[in-house]
Motif scaffolding. Structure first.
Motif, short mmCIF file in Angstrom:
data_model
loop_
_atom_site.label_atom_id
_atom_site.label_comp_id
_atom_site.label_asym_id
_atom_site.label_seq_id
_atom_site.Cartn_x
_atom_site.Cartn_y
_atom_site.Cartn_z
N VAL A 1 -9.43 -14.79 -25.45
CA VAL A 1 -8.12 -14.90 -24.82
C VAL A 1 -8.15 -14.30 -23.41
O VAL A 1 -7.69 -14.93 -22.44
N GLU A 2 -8.69 -13.12 -23.29
CA GLU A 2 -8.68 -12.44 -21.98
C GLU A 2 -9.63 -13.10 -21.00
O GLU A 2 -9.37 -13.11 -19.78
N SER A 3 -10.74 -13.66 -21.49
CA SER A 3 -11.65 -14.38 -20.61
C SER A 3 -10.97 -15.61 -20.02
O SER A 3 -11.11 -15.89 -18.82
N ALA A 4 -10.22 -16.34 -20.83
CA ALA A 4 -9.48 -17.51 -20.33
C ALA A 4 -8.39 -17.07 -19.35
O ALA A 4 -8.16 -17.72 -18.33
N ASN B 1 -2.27 -19.09 -29.79
CA ASN B 1 -3.09 -20.24 -30.17
C ASN B 1 -4.53 -19.96 -29.74
O ASN B 1 -5.04 -20.51 -28.77
N THR B 2 -5.18 -19.09 -30.49
CA THR B 2 -6.50 -18.61 -30.08
C THR B 2 -7.53 -19.73 -30.04
O THR B 2 -8.36 -19.77 -29.12
N VAL B 3 -7.49 -20.63 -31.00
CA VAL B 3 -8.48 -21.71 -30.99
C VAL B 3 -8.25 -22.63 -29.80
O VAL B 3 -9.20 -23.10 -29.16
N GLY B 4 -7.00 -22.88 -29.46
CA GLY B 4 -6.71 -23.68 -28.27
C GLY B 4 -7.13 -22.97 -26.99
O GLY B 4 -7.68 -23.59 -26.07
N ILE B 5 -6.89 -21.67 -26.92
CA ILE B 5 -7.27 -20.91 -25.74
C ILE B 5 -8.79 -20.85 -25.61
O ILE B 5 -9.33 -20.88 -24.49
N ALA B 6 -9.51 -20.78 -26.73
CA ALA B 6 -10.98 -20.84 -26.68
C ALA B 6 -11.43 -22.16 -26.06
O ALA B 6 -12.35 -22.21 -25.24
N GLY B 7 -10.77 -23.27 -26.46
CA GLY B 7 -11.09 -24.56 -25.86
C GLY B 7 -10.73 -24.61 -24.38
O GLY B 7 -11.48 -25.16 -23.56
N LEU B 8 -9.59 -24.03 -24.04
CA LEU B 8 -9.18 -23.98 -22.64
C LEU B 8 -10.19 -23.20 -21.81
O LEU B 8 -10.50 -23.57 -20.67
N GLY B 9 -10.70 -22.12 -22.37
CA GLY B 9 -11.71 -21.34 -21.65
C GLY B 9 -12.94 -22.16 -21.32
O GLY B 9 -13.48 -22.07 -20.21
N ALA B 10 -13.37 -22.99 -22.27
CA ALA B 10 -14.52 -23.87 -22.01
C ALA B 10 -14.20 -24.89 -20.93
O ALA B 10 -15.03 -25.20 -20.08
N LYS C 1 -3.62 -31.04 -19.40
CA LYS C 1 -3.61 -32.14 -18.43
C LYS C 1 -4.73 -31.91 -17.42
O LYS C 1 -5.89 -32.12 -17.73
N GLY C 2 -4.41 -31.49 -16.21
CA GLY C 2 -5.45 -31.30 -15.20
C GLY C 2 -6.49 -30.26 -15.57
O GLY C 2 -7.62 -30.32 -15.09
N LEU C 3 -6.13 -29.32 -16.41
CA LEU C 3 -7.10 -28.29 -16.82
C LEU C 3 -8.06 -28.78 -17.90
O LEU C 3 -9.00 -28.06 -18.25
N LEU C 4 -7.81 -29.97 -18.47
CA LEU C 4 -8.74 -30.65 -19.38
C LEU C 4 -8.96 -29.92 -20.70
O LEU C 4 -9.96 -30.14 -21.39
N GLY C 5 -8.01 -29.05 -21.06
CA GLY C 5 -8.11 -28.33 -22.32
C GLY C 5 -7.34 -29.02 -23.43
O GLY C 5 -6.82 -30.14 -23.26
N PRO C 6 -7.22 -28.37 -24.58
CA PRO C 6 -6.52 -28.98 -25.72
C PRO C 6 -5.01 -28.86 -25.60
O PRO C 6 -4.49 -28.02 -24.86
N THR C 7 -4.30 -29.71 -26.33
CA THR C 7 -2.85 -29.59 -26.40
C THR C 7 -2.49 -28.28 -27.09
O THR C 7 -3.29 -27.67 -27.79
N GLY C 8 -1.24 -27.85 -26.85
CA GLY C 8 -0.80 -26.58 -27.40
C GLY C 8 -1.19 -25.39 -26.56
O GLY C 8 -1.08 -24.24 -27.00
N THR C 9 -1.63 -25.65 -25.31
CA THR C 9 -1.99 -24.56 -24.41
C THR C 9 -1.26 -24.74 -23.08
O THR C 9 -0.97 -25.84 -22.64
N GLY C 10 -0.95 -23.63 -22.44
CA GLY C 10 -0.30 -23.61 -21.15
C GLY C 10 -0.13 -22.18 -20.71
O GLY C 10 -0.56 -21.24 -21.41
N ALA C 11 0.50 -21.99 -19.55
CA ALA C 11 0.68 -20.63 -19.06
C ALA C 11 1.82 -20.60 -18.06
O ALA C 11 2.23 -21.63 -17.50
N LEU C 12 2.32 -19.40 -17.84
CA LEU C 12 3.34 -19.12 -16.83
C LEU C 12 2.84 -17.97 -15.97
O LEU C 12 2.55 -16.88 -16.49
N TYR C 13 2.75 -18.21 -14.67
CA TYR C 13 2.48 -17.13 -13.73
C TYR C 13 3.80 -16.45 -13.39
O TYR C 13 4.78 -17.11 -13.04
N VAL C 14 3.82 -15.12 -13.49
CA VAL C 14 5.00 -14.32 -13.17
C VAL C 14 4.65 -13.41 -12.00
O VAL C 14 3.81 -12.52 -12.12
#
Length: 381
Positions: A47-50, A249-258, A199-212
């Motif tokens: 999670v933190e690596s992503a 969504n740790t499994v999704g975030i692992a995919g996003l990291g890749a 989408k553009g980040l090419l990761g799995p669905t169920g992932t996203g983020a908000l910059y604050v």
């Protein structure tokens, strides 16, 4: 299949995404931050690596300003409902996705004042009209970075300057640009940036983020376990824990990291140049189809990866069905969850046919699709 629906979700996913998710489930699937054993520590590091990779991509420091969400819609709701209160005024545009329009409608029913400024026929916001819309109680401006219908890139840095000069914050919907258009948050002037991971980040669905950004205080829209400050019965005040409750969504975030590793290796500048070339080939080819009408800016450099068109005598849904059934081409017809954008373009209520390219599409595919559409215009139109 020729897949041209990347504005909905990217496909195929980046190399390594499926493998990273499978490996995580088989070997690493602890609950991050909830225990001290090896699986929990490994999950937390995924999670933190992503999070760190997203921060590098967007030029964000510290990484804790990146809050994981389920998707861009989740992040936009978190920002809008965590910030706005009855009596506040918010400015938005006439080309927004329902992920902005619907939360604002709900907030308006609670006493938030909403001004929707017009956009020009190509989908570009009327900056002069926006400048005139500010009031003494304007708390926020929210604007899409790029239209999910016409691809139109908005002058977000100019809008940010206007917002900040009026003492307002600026929220950007980056669903169509993060991972596809190179930029740093500082380039946009955004105080808040919501985006999806699929989408553009090419990761799995169920992932996203908000910059604050600094100085932005969002009220949590949900409270719960964070793995930290468990002795307290109130939500922790520090980011990201203040806005991240429950098991992620740790499994999704692992995919996003890749996926983020792939993007770092290939380079966003190279991906952007590739997609601009694809959009140019699409627009140039479709312009030659008799009767076909294109929407959005003529210059591909002013667009993200979406191209919308209509054919006389055929509804968008009919064109998409023919492309699917006869040519194995995946596109999206209709209103694209953005009815206001279609009202602006003059394509409501039937909408358009949207072709949206991605980094794995080729010029040969684009040329084939142009030929198929020309054939449809001759044979079915």
């Amino acid at each position: 299949m020729i897949y041209l629906d990347n504005a909905a979700t990217s496909w195929p996913k980046a190399p390594g995404v499926a493998e990273a998710m499978s490996r995580f489930l088989l070997e690493e699937a602890g609950n991050p931050g909830r225990s001290g054993h090896r699986l929990a520590r490994t999950a937390a590091e995924r999670v933190e690596s992503a999070r760190r990779a997203l921060a590098r991509l967007l030029g964000v420091s510290p990484p804790e300003r990146i809050v994981f969400t389920l998707n861009a819609t989740d992040g936009l709701n978190l920002a809008l409902k965590g910030l706005l209160r009855p009596g506040d005024h918010v400015i938005t545009s006439s080309v927004e996705h329902n992920s902005v329009t619907r939360p604002l409608r709900a907030l308006a029913e609670q006493g938030v004042q909403v001004t929707k400024v017009p956009c020009f026929g190509d989908g570009t916001v009327d900056v002069d009209a926006l400048a005139r819309a500010f009031r003494s109680n304007t708390r926020l401006v929210v604007l899409t970075h790029a239209s999910n219908v016409a691809g139109t890139l908005q002058p977000v840095a100019e809008v940010a300057r206007l917002a900040h000069a009026a003492g307002a914050l600026f929220l950007v919907d980056g669903a169509q640009t993060v991972g596809a258009v190179p930029f740093r948050v500082a380039d946009l002037g955004a105080d808040l940036l919501a985006f999806s991971g699929h989408k553009g980040l090419l990761g799995p669905t169920g992932t996203g983020a908000l910059y604050v950004g600094p100085g932005v205080d969002l009220r949590p829209t949900r409270e719960g376990g964070t793995g930290t400050s468990s002795e307290l019965d109130v939500q922790p005040s520090d980011l990201p824990h203040r806005l991240e409750s429950g098991t992620p969504n740790t499994v999704g975030i692992a995919g996003l990291g890749a996926a983020l590793e792939y993007l770092e290796h290939r380079g966003l500048e190279a991906i952007r140049a590739h997609e601009v070339a694809l959009v140019r080939a699409l627009r140039e080819g479709l312009r030659e189809v008799p009767g076909l009408r294109l929407y959005g800016p003529e210059d591909p450099a002013r667009c993200a990866g979406a191209v919308s068109f209509t054919l006389p005598g055929l509804e968008p849904s009919e064109v998409a069905a023919i492309l699917d059934a006869s040519f194995d081409v995946a596109v999206r017809p209709g209103l694209h969850c953005a009815p206001d954008a279609h009202r602006t373009l003059g394509t409501f209520p039937l909408g358009t046919v949207r072709l949206s390219v991605g980094p794995f599409n080729t010029l040969d595919e684009v040329r084939q699709v142009v030929g198929y559409i020309a054939q449809i215009a001759r044979s079915w139109g």
